[in-house]
Design an enzyme around this catalytic site. Sequence first.
Site, PDB file in Angstrom:
ATOM      1  N   GLU A 243       0.809  -1.223   0.000  1.00  0.00           N
ATOM      2  CA  GLU A 243       0.000   0.000   0.000  1.00  0.00           C
ATOM      3  C   GLU A 243       0.842   1.273   0.000  1.00  0.00           C
ATOM      4  O   GLU A 243       0.489   2.241  -0.660  1.00  0.00           O
ATOM      5  CB  GLU A 243      -0.953   0.003   1.198  1.00  0.00           C
ATOM      6  CG  GLU A 243      -2.042  -1.050   1.081  1.00  0.00           C
ATOM      7  CD  GLU A 243      -3.084  -0.951   2.188  1.00  0.00           C
ATOM      8  OE1 GLU A 243      -3.760   0.071   2.308  1.00  0.00           O
ATOM      9  OE2 GLU A 243      -3.215  -1.932   2.955  1.00  0.00           O
ATOM     10  N   HIS A 259       8.829 -26.982   3.452  1.00  0.00           N
ATOM     11  CA  HIS A 259       8.094 -28.115   2.894  1.00  0.00           C
ATOM     12  C   HIS A 259       7.498 -27.795   1.532  1.00  0.00           C
ATOM     13  O   HIS A 259       6.763 -28.589   0.979  1.00  0.00           O
ATOM     14  CB  HIS A 259       7.002 -28.558   3.880  1.00  0.00           C
ATOM     15  CG  HIS A 259       7.588 -28.983   5.206  1.00  0.00           C
ATOM     16  ND1 HIS A 259       8.025 -30.265   5.455  1.00  0.00           N
ATOM     17  CD2 HIS A 259       7.870 -28.270   6.324  1.00  0.00           C
ATOM     18  CE1 HIS A 259       8.525 -30.328   6.688  1.00  0.00           C
ATOM     19  NE2 HIS A 259       8.446 -29.119   7.223  1.00  0.00           N
ATOM     20  N   LYS A 350     -13.528  -0.031  -4.626  1.00  0.00           N
ATOM     21  CA  LYS A 350     -14.643   0.249  -3.703  1.00  0.00           C
ATOM     22  C   LYS A 350     -15.716   1.083  -4.398  1.00  0.00           C
ATOM     23  O   LYS A 350     -16.912   0.837  -4.231  1.00  0.00           O
ATOM     24  CB  LYS A 350     -14.129   0.969  -2.448  1.00  0.00           C
ATOM     25  CG  LYS A 350     -13.353   0.052  -1.504  1.00  0.00           C
ATOM     26  CD  LYS A 350     -12.930   0.752  -0.211  1.00  0.00           C
ATOM     27  CE  LYS A 350     -12.127  -0.179   0.682  1.00  0.00           C
ATOM     28  NZ  LYS A 350     -11.699   0.397   1.942  1.00  0.00           N
TER      29      LYS A 350
HETATM   30  C1  F6R Z   1      -6.118   1.792   3.860  1.00  0.00           C
HETATM   31  C2  F6R Z   1      -6.007   0.400   4.259  1.00  0.00           C
HETATM   32  C3  F6R Z   1      -6.987  -0.588   3.702  1.00  0.00           C
HETATM   33  C4  F6R Z   1      -8.296  -0.546   4.499  1.00  0.00           C
HETATM   34  C5  F6R Z   1      -9.282  -1.592   3.971  1.00  0.00           C
HETATM   35  C6  F6R Z   1     -10.549  -1.683   4.801  1.00  0.00           C
HETATM   36  O1  F6R Z   1      -5.215   2.563   4.619  1.00  0.00           O
HETATM   37  O2  F6R Z   1      -5.141   0.076   5.002  1.00  0.00           O
HETATM   38  O3  F6R Z   1      -6.384  -1.854   3.758  1.00  0.00           O
HETATM   39  O4  F6R Z   1      -8.020  -0.771   5.862  1.00  0.00           O
HETATM   40  O5  F6R Z   1      -9.624  -1.281   2.647  1.00  0.00           O
HETATM   41  O6  F6R Z   1     -11.124  -0.438   5.041  1.00  0.00           O
HETATM   42  P1  F6R Z   1     -11.517  -0.046   6.526  1.00  0.00           P
HETATM   43  O7  F6R Z   1     -10.274  -0.140   7.325  1.00  0.00           O
HETATM   44  O8  F6R Z   1     -12.056   1.340   6.437  1.00  0.00           O
HETATM   45  O9  F6R Z   1     -12.553  -1.045   6.953  1.00  0.00           O
END
Ligand code: F6R
Length: 359
Positions: A243, A259, A350
Site C-alpha cells: 500500500e 516443505h 470500492k
Molecule cells: C487503507 C487500508 C486498507 C483498508 C481496507 C478496509 O489505509 O489500510 O487496507 O483498511 O480497505 O477499510 P476499513 O479499514 O475502512 O474497513
Amino acid sequence: MGCENCRTNRTDLDDSSLLREVDKGDMFSFSLNMPEDIEKALSDCQARSFSSFSPDNILVCGMGGSAIGGDLANSLLWEEISVPIHVNRDYHLPAFVSKNSLVFLVSYSGNTEETLNAYKEAQEKEARRIVICSGGKLKEIAREDVVIEIPSGRPPRSALPFLFVPIVYALESMGVARKRSRDWKETISLLRQLRENYSPLTPSPDNKAKQLAYCLQGKLPLLYSTSPLTHSVAYRWKTQFNENAKIHAYVDYFPELHHNEIMGWEGKDEVSYAVVLLRDKGENERIRRRVEITKELLEGKADLYEVWTQGESRLARIFSLLFLGDLVSLYLAILNRVDPQEINFINYIKSKLNAVGEG
Ligand code: F6R
C-alpha cells in the site's frame, strides 16, 4: 549477515524536501507518532469497562488495515490464552460462531462491505459483539452494541494502535487475557528509542530503516518469518510494502516454507529477490538450525537480510519489528517516487462496487 551488509553510500533519503514533495499526506508523521498513539488508544480504553465473558472462540472480522490488529493480537496471545482467535477476512462467518463467540467487528471507515455483512451475521447468530470504527454505517447499525469509536481522518493502516489496542484491552478487561501494563510501558518507551534511529532526521549511514529501503529498492521482497510472534508482523510488512510503496511482496513462514516454498529456489528465474528474515530471540532451536540451512541454500541466489525483534515482552518485540517495517515501506515509497498515502486502485474497486450496489 544482517542489515550491516547492505550498507550503501546513498543519502537520497536525507533530502527533507524530497520527502515532503513525495509524502504529500505526511504519512511519516502518522507512523512516527506510533508511541503516542498507543498511549492515547490505551487511555481512551481505560475510560470503559467490559463485562467479563468466557468465550468459546474469538473472531476478529475486518479487512486490510483493520484486520491486521487481529493477527497481531493472535501473535501476542498465542502462548497465553486457551481459546482460539480467528481473523475473518470475508463477508461470511464460519459455522462455529455461536452465542458463545466473542466477535470483534473492525472497520476504520465503518463502511467496508465485507465487515458490514459479517456484522449482520454475527447479530443473527447472537454472538457477543464489540465494534471498533471511526464512524460510517457500522456505527449506525451497531447502536445497540458496544462501539469503540476511534479518531477519524487518517488512512486506516496508519491508525493501527487504535485498531489493535482496544482488542487486547477488551480481552484483558474481560478476563480472557492477563493485564500487561508493564508491557505497554516497555513498548512505548522502546518505540521512542527506535524512532530516534528510524526518523527522517537521522542520516542514512546511521539509519537502519533507510539502509534497508536502499537495499530492497528494485527487488521483490520475500519476507520469511521464524516464529508465530513474527508471522503477523511479516504480513504487516507485506501489506505496508503493497500500500505505501506500491510494490509486490511475499510472505512465508518457518517451518512450513521448508516443505514447499524452498523448492522455488531450485528453479531459475529472472526476478531479483531480496529475502528478509524476520527473527525473534524466542524462536525454536530447530528453527534456528533451519534458518542456517536456508542461508546455505540461498547463497548466491538472493540478497539476504536479517532483522530481529527488540525488547523483552512479546508486545514490545512485536511492535519493535512492525515499526521498522512501517518506516522501511515509507522510505521505499520515497525512493520509488510514489505518494505513500494514495491507494487509487483500492478506492477504484470500492467505488465500482458501490456504484453496483449490493449483490
Ligand atoms: C487503507 C487500508 C486498507 C483498508 C481496507 C478496509 O489505509 O489500510 O487496507 O483498511 O480497505 O477499510 P476499513 O479499514 O475502512 O474497513
